[in-house]
Enzyme design. Structure first.
Site, short mmCIF file in Angstrom:
data_model
loop_
_atom_site.label_atom_id
_atom_site.label_comp_id
_atom_site.label_asym_id
_atom_site.label_seq_id
_atom_site.Cartn_x
_atom_site.Cartn_y
_atom_site.Cartn_z
N TYR A 31 0.86 -1.19 0.00
CA TYR A 31 0.00 0.00 0.00
C TYR A 31 0.89 1.23 0.00
O TYR A 31 1.85 1.30 0.76
CB TYR A 31 -0.90 -0.01 1.24
N ASP B 186 9.26 2.73 -0.96
CA ASP B 186 8.28 3.39 -0.09
C ASP B 186 8.61 3.01 1.36
O ASP B 186 8.26 1.91 1.81
CB ASP B 186 6.86 2.95 -0.47
N LYS C 67 5.21 9.26 8.61
CA LYS C 67 5.06 8.70 9.98
C LYS C 67 6.13 9.23 10.95
O LYS C 67 6.01 10.33 11.49
CB LYS C 67 5.03 7.18 9.90
#
Ligand code: KE4
Length: 427
Positions: free
Chosen positions: A143, A238, A266
């Site tokens: 994702y 990613d 994050k």
């Protein structure tokens, strides 16, 4: 008597779709009522009914130094007192960019944005703009946020292009996205042999955390690196989740592989909205205002969010931070596995640095299909038993878990004790 969580959830659903601002929070995968959190501190947070939980979500990764760390809160308060957002450059953004590039040497330049989705979407557009190619490769189970080109699942055959996983994504967008199997290097060889010169980029989670935890094999990443170099495609790691989570230098430092671009989020915001994308300077020069690839953001590099991120980046560079984080996470994983074994429950677990995966299966899954074969209903029963015992795990069998520097031996032992009772209850 209706709990405060239940009444808040009923009320939330009247004003917000599903009552949440991000789908996974709605507990639809595990069932039951989402907990509305009122405050958090260290490894804990409390719900609207005043119940305390040991938290293993950590805001899906950002809370790596624990919740409401005094130094991070102080930095945010000081920054906020000077104004929340200017829409003009600040020195803090330079410090953040320099720090990220120093800690992740593959980054020659970096652009700050406000979410991992924005960072991944922009990295994709930059790859297409720099190569003049349209096709991208991603992997089933990974994702990268909710940009249209990335909400695509595998097409019928591995060599055909994808189709949308979400309504609202035109076929015309999905057709440029090729979805392959994670940890299957031969598929990469086949695709690049067939259409290598059409591929703008390959985007991958080098340690996947969005189908539960599934680390890449070195051969998978090495093959990707070799083929992207040979065919002039951009290799994008990613590391929104794995960056500063599995190691100070991210997964790329563990595997010793240098991507062309990296996507981050994050941890670099410490709980406030900071994400970033960056890489080779010859690629970044295509980005506006220097080049023809447009990208922008009102709150990009926001001074209060950057203050939270810089304070967090300082704390994670303390001596022994990652050795201790990995040790505590491994201790949790070993303790859970031993407790399950004692109760005769088919369960195993894995960890990389400060992130972990729990699997109701005999063996640790090595592929997306093996992951999908894990016993989801067993996980859901375990999830609720642990929630009742005051331990908050990811509300889905297909998410990773996160440990903070505040999860000390006592916290890990309490978690293992709760798990022992939970395994016994579901055995
Ligand atoms: P955000 O747009 O949610 O900041 O980042 C998207 C993203 C990109 N890349 C990776 C590897 C990610 O893990 C994420 C977001 N991760 C999810 C957790 N599975 C965020 C939680 C949520 O969607 O509510």
């Amino acid at each position: 008597m209706t709990s405060k969580n239940e009444s808040l959830f009923a009320r939330a659903q009247r004003s917000t779709p599903g009552g949440v601002n991000s789908p996974v929070r709605a507990f639809r995968s595990v069932g039951g009522t989402p907990r509305f959190i009122t405050r958090a501190e260290g490894p804990y947070f409390w719900d609207a009914d005043g119940k305390r939980y040991i938290d293993y979500i950590g805001s899906w990764g950002p809370a790596i130094v624990g919740h409401a760390h005094p130094e991070v809160v102080k930095a945010v308060q000081a920054a906020a007192a000077l104004g929340l957002s200017f829409g003009a450059p600040t020195e803090g953004e330079i410090v953040m960019a320099e720090e990220i590039c120093r800690l992740i040497p593959s980054l020659e330049q970096v652009r700050l944005v406000s979410s991992g989705t924005e960072a991944a979407m922009s990295a994709l557009r930059l790859s297409r703009g720099a190569t003049g190619r349209d096709k991208i490769i991603k992997f089933e189970g990974c994702y990268h946020g909710h940009a249209d080109s990335l909400l695509v699942k595998a097409g019928s055959g591995m060599l055909t292009f994808g189709n949308p996983t979400s309504a609202g994504v035109p076929e015309d967008f999905a057709k440029h996205t090729l979805v392959l199997d994670y940890n299957e290097p031969q598929q990469l060889e086949d695709v690049f042999r067939n259409m290598g010169e059409q591929i703008a980029c390959v985007i991958v989670e080098p340690v996947a955390g969005n189908m539960n935890l599934l680390p890449a094999t070195p051969e998978f990443l090495q093959t990707m690196r070799r083929l992207c170099t040979k065919h002039g495609a951009v290799l994008i790691f990613d590391e929104v989740m794995s960056g500063f989570r599995v190691a100070l230098g991210g997964a790329q430092s563990l595997y010793g592989i240098t991507p062309d671009m990296t996507v981050l989020g994050k941890v670099i915001g410490g709980g406030l909205p900071v994400a970033a994308f960056g890489g080779r300077a010859d690629l970044m020069k295509f980005l506006a205002p220097l080049g023809p690839v447009y990208q922008a953001g009102t709150l990009s590099g926001n001074p209060v969010a950057v203050a939270a991120g810089l304070s967090t980046l300082k704390l994670i560079q303390e001596e022994g931070f990652y050795a201790s984080l990995a040790k505590q996470t491994a201790r949790l994983v070993q303790g859970l596995s031993a407790a399950a074994k004692d109760c005769g429950v088919a369960f195993c677990a894995n960890s990389v640095g400060g992130m972990f995966g729990l699997y109701f299966a005999k063996d640790i899954p090595a592929s997306h299909s093996e992951m999908m074969a894990c016993d989801k209903s067993r996980f859901n029963a375990f999830f609720h038993a642990m929630l009742d015992a005051g331990v908050y795990l990811a509300p889905s069998a297909f998410e990773a878990g996160f440990v903070s520097s505040q999860h000390d031996d006592a916290i890990i032992d309490m978690t293992i004790e709760a798990a022992r009772k939970s395994f016994a209850a579901i055995a």
